[in-house]
Design an enzyme around this catalytic site. Structure first.
Site, mmCIF file in Angstrom:
data_model
loop_
_atom_site.group_PDB
_atom_site.id
_atom_site.type_symbol
_atom_site.label_atom_id
_atom_site.label_comp_id
_atom_site.label_asym_id
_atom_site.label_seq_id
_atom_site.Cartn_x
_atom_site.Cartn_y
_atom_site.Cartn_z
ATOM 1 N N ARG A 1 0.816 -1.211 0.000
ATOM 2 C CA ARG A 1 0.000 0.000 0.000
ATOM 3 C C ARG A 1 0.857 1.272 0.000
ATOM 4 O O ARG A 1 0.582 2.200 -0.785
ATOM 5 C CB ARG A 1 -0.965 -0.018 1.189
ATOM 6 C CG ARG A 1 -2.110 -1.025 1.026
ATOM 7 C CD ARG A 1 -2.965 -1.091 2.272
ATOM 8 N NE ARG A 1 -2.196 -1.533 3.422
ATOM 9 C CZ ARG A 1 -2.587 -1.377 4.680
ATOM 10 N NH1 ARG A 1 -3.727 -0.752 4.961
ATOM 11 N NH2 ARG A 1 -1.829 -1.826 5.676
ATOM 12 N N ASN B 1 -6.536 -2.710 1.835
ATOM 13 C CA ASN B 1 -6.441 -4.173 1.874
ATOM 14 C C ASN B 1 -7.806 -4.776 2.157
ATOM 15 O O ASN B 1 -8.598 -4.203 2.903
ATOM 16 C CB ASN B 1 -5.527 -4.630 3.032
ATOM 17 C CG ASN B 1 -4.059 -4.610 2.661
ATOM 18 O OD1 ASN B 1 -3.702 -4.601 1.500
ATOM 19 N ND2 ASN B 1 -3.210 -4.596 3.676
#
Length: 768
Positions: A20, A38
């Site tokens: 990320r 996520n």
């Protein structure tokens, strides 16, 4: 300028690896807006900006992914514009019943190594330095999702500074679950001459002194213990062999760095890249004629298994310890921490008990190992890798299947064992477990099955085993089936080998002519197969035997496997060659043993019929005087290949193909004539490799003409022989053939469970 918005879903190992923050930095770099987050199985992304920028974003998403990320699939679809001009990381989502993929352990990255060596850094000489891009993963996980409470690092609460790094999206330790420092992480300790030593540098200095003095050290690593000694000390190597009950089998060597490895072996640029891969496998390399390491490390062969340091502790063992006057080693023997035939030690107390008669010193730490994991072993053939043992650095990464599969458990074979689980469109092969010949090994196998089924949330719909009625894994599967009510399916050994190769290549549904050459596999006719040509597919459940090596008798079963000289006599008997006198194989057998073997061959009592190419290699090795008795599996064939590589030219040997069989008589007649005429054993060994390759290619050519199939698969333990593999592949360089070899799972029985799993899953889908 056209503005667009894309919705992107990334599947694979994309959690706990800095994915990320990487996506956020990439978006900022390209000036696009949106968000990412996520869930339990993926990273989801929405990105908005100019069409060209979105195209570049998608390209770099794969090309520039973090080192520990493994991208299985990237799905891209259009989405409605939302006017985002900045990018943010949003909260994670939970998907009921989903299980994420687990990352393997990865070698220490360059950034962490710089910190390890920097006296001004707070992690200077910290043996457990790691970050999002490196360090332990699979071996510390106790459950999913992959968060610190579900790892063995839960026992080490984060200090304030590490917690700040862990929470900072801009830090490379953002959500690095094993993150720690000297204030909050694990520590080393050592048992030396009855005394407990603590303090990292005190411990390291004592261990380096012990190695310099020729002592054996049990070192706790990422996935278990190694037995370690100075690789240049022949006395220490001999002591380790004696204590470990391992008289001949090669030891692996860890070199301090690539330049030291180059002093030991000839290393191509591709081999150097494999050595330095984040998995840090052991790589089989060609030895220089003269090296600094003891010749007792790999006796009788021309390869040396070499690996580079992959943990901070390894690097510290090779570095100068402040306050000490010990010269650090440059090469260390690093062999599995067990006695021959036993599972790997990974618990401190168990290691003290089981390795107490082997090690003089114990170097340990207080971070528990959740999942034991041996080192992986690879060889290189041309510009491709050939796995020999798939374990640390690769397990538990899945093989992707072409469609959703039932959940099955495949239990593998008897030696070099792994098991395999299927879930959704993934097949998960376990780390290497070894040979199943002891109660301790079966217990380790059962524990590993319980851990991996729990980790992946799998409740098997079927259990799959080898068809051999005597395998301990088959017996285990039967007990499991009876206890749980799970249906049991059995799969023929060589059928599974070929299915494994097809699956790893992503070619399920393809018709393949599979050449399966190995030592032992229970055949459909009740004999021992091992030199097979099978047609498999397009339905992976269907197979047809198209050819094989001429059958011959093995006197005494397993006793013959341990005594290649007996196999040599059996080959001569089968070929109708009666005059054995004066041959190396007969001279190596005492008269009484020879008489008993010959009596067995004549009467057939105590003999097993086989088509095994592995046994053929053993017998030829003895015929040429290379190896008459073995102390480890494959020894005779390995030494025969090494001898053949020293030849000046191949002796002119042939093997005839008659009908669907490769015949033995012309080969054996030629070998005996060569021995009696004084032809170089090396030239005869190379001639044998050429003759078998020619005959195999001829047999395959007949099958191609009959079936029209031109996709050829090479599998089974014999195809670890790089010389034979190269000769055979050379036959099909042109002519429109497609030749498949293993690159992801081993050709030996370590890859068998994958084939069992895909066949078992197909059978489960079809139903009774």
């Amino acid at each position: 300028m056209t503005v667009e918005r894309s919705r992107i879903t990334v599947h694979g190992v994309v959690q706990g690896v800095g994915f990320r923050p990487f996506v956020s930095r990439l978006a900022d770099d390209l000036g696009v807006g949106g968000h990412c987050g996520n869930d339990d199985v993926s990273v989801f992304i929405e990105v908005e900006g100019p069409a060209a920028s979105l195209s570049e974003f998608t390209r770099r998403l794969r090309a520039d992914a973090p080192p520990m990320a493994v991208i299985v699939d990237v799905a891209v679809e259009s989405a409605p514009l939302r006017g985002d001009d900045s990018f943010r990381i949003i909260d994670s989502r939970h998907v009921a019943g989903a299980r994420t993929l687990v990352s393997p352990d990865v070698a220490t990255c360059a950034d962490c190594l710089r910190e390890l060596a920097d006296p001004h850094d707070r992690r200077f000489r910290h043996p457990f330095v790691n970050c999002t891009n490196c360090g332990p993963r699979f071996t510390v996980i106790t459950d999913l999702p992959y968060d610190r409470p579900n790892t063995t690092m839960a026992e080490f609460p984060l200090c304030e500074r590490c917690l700040a790094e862990y929470r900072d999206p801009g830090d490379r330790r953002f959500h690095a679950q094993p993150v720690c420092c000297p204030d909050c992480g694990p520590h080393l300790f050592a048992d030396v001459d009855g005394e407990r030593l603590v303090g990292d540098d005190t411990v390291l200095l004592a261990v380096q002194r012990a190695l310099q003095d020729g002592r054996i050290v049990a070192v706790k690593g990422l996935g278990g213990f190694h037995l370690v000694c100075d690789a240049t000390d022949s006395s220490a190597v001999a002591t380790l062999r004696k204590r470990k009950h391992r008289p001949d089998k090669p030891f692996a060597v860890m070199a301090a760095d690539l330049s030291v490895a180059r002093e030991l072996c000839r290393i191509s640029e591709f081999e150097a890249a494999v050595l330095q891969h984040p998995a840090r496998p052991i790589v089989l390399l060609r030895k220089h004629h003269s090296t600094s390491v003891s010749p007792g490390i790999a006796p009788g062969i021309d390869d040396l298994g070499v690996m580079l340091p992959y943990t901070p502790l390894h690097h510290l063992l090779f570095a100068h310890t402040p306050g000490g006057r010990v010269t650090p080693p440059r090469t260390l023997v690093m062999t599995s921490g067990n006695l021959s035939g036993e599972p790997l030690c990974f618990d401190n107390d168990d290691a003290r008990t089981r390795l107490g008669s082997v090690a003089d010193v114990f170097l340990m730490h207080d971070r528990r190992i959740a999942v034991p994991c041996e080192d992986s072993v690879l060889s290189v053939h041309g510009d491709a890798v050939l796995p020999i043992r798939r374990s640390r650095g690769y397990a538990p990464l899945p093989v992707v299947l072409p469609a959703r599969s039932p959940e099955v458990l495949a239990v593998g074979a008897e030696i070099k064992n792994t098991f395999c689980l299927t879930r959704q469109d993934y097949a998960f092969c376990s780390a290497h477990l070894g040979d199943m010949g002891s109660l301790e090994s079966l217990r380790a196998f059962e524990t590993s099955v319980q851990q991996l089924t729990h980790l992946h949330g799998i409740s098997p719909e079927a259990v799959i085993a080898d068809a051999h009625p005597g395998y301990s894994t088959r017996h285990w599967a039967q007990r499991y089936s009876e206890r749980t009510g799970t249906p049991l399916h059995t799969v023929q050994h060589h059928h599974a080998h070929i299915a494994s190769l097809i699956a790893e290549q992503g070619l399920l549904g393809t018709t393949v002519l599979g050449v399966a050459f190995d030592g032992t596999g229970y055949g459909c006719d009740g004999t021992v197969w091992g030199g097979e040509l099978l047609l498999v597919g397009p339905d992976v459940l269907t197979t047809r035997r198209l050819g094989h090596l001429q059958p011959f008798s093995i006197p005494g079963g397993d006793a013959a496997v341990r005594n290649p000289a007996r196999v040599a006599l059996a080959l001569l008997h089968e070929a109708g060659i009666g005059n054995f006198d004066g041959l190396p194989c007969t001279q190596a057998i005492p008269a009484a043993e020879r008489a008993a073997v010959e009596s067995q061959l004549v009467s057939g009592r105590g003999c097993v019929r086989t088509t095994s190419v592995g046994r053929l290699f053993d017998g030829v090795s003895s015929l040429l005087g290379v190896r008459h008795r073995i102390t480890y599996e494959g020894q005779a064939a390995i030494e025969l290949e090494a001898l053949a590589r020293t030849a000046t030219r191949p002796a002119p040997l042939t093997m005839d193909v008659e009908g669907d069989q490769i015949r033995l008589h012309s080969l054996l007649s030629g070998l005996i004539a060569g021995v009696r005429e004084g032809t170089s054993p090396a030239d005869l060994a190379l001639g044998f490799h050429h003759a078998l390759a020619e005959a195999t290619a001829t047999l395959v050519g007949l099958a191609v003409a009959t079936t029209g199939t031109t996709t050829i698969g090479l599998t089974g333990g014999v195809f670890q022989n790089r010389l034979f593999l190269g000769l055979l592949r050379a036959h099909w360089k042109s002519g429109g053939y497609r030749v498949l070899t293993h690159h992801r799972v081993p050709p030996n029985d370590g890859g068998l469970s994958l084939g069992q799993a895909v066949i078992g899953a197909a059978a489960t889908m079809r139903g009774p």
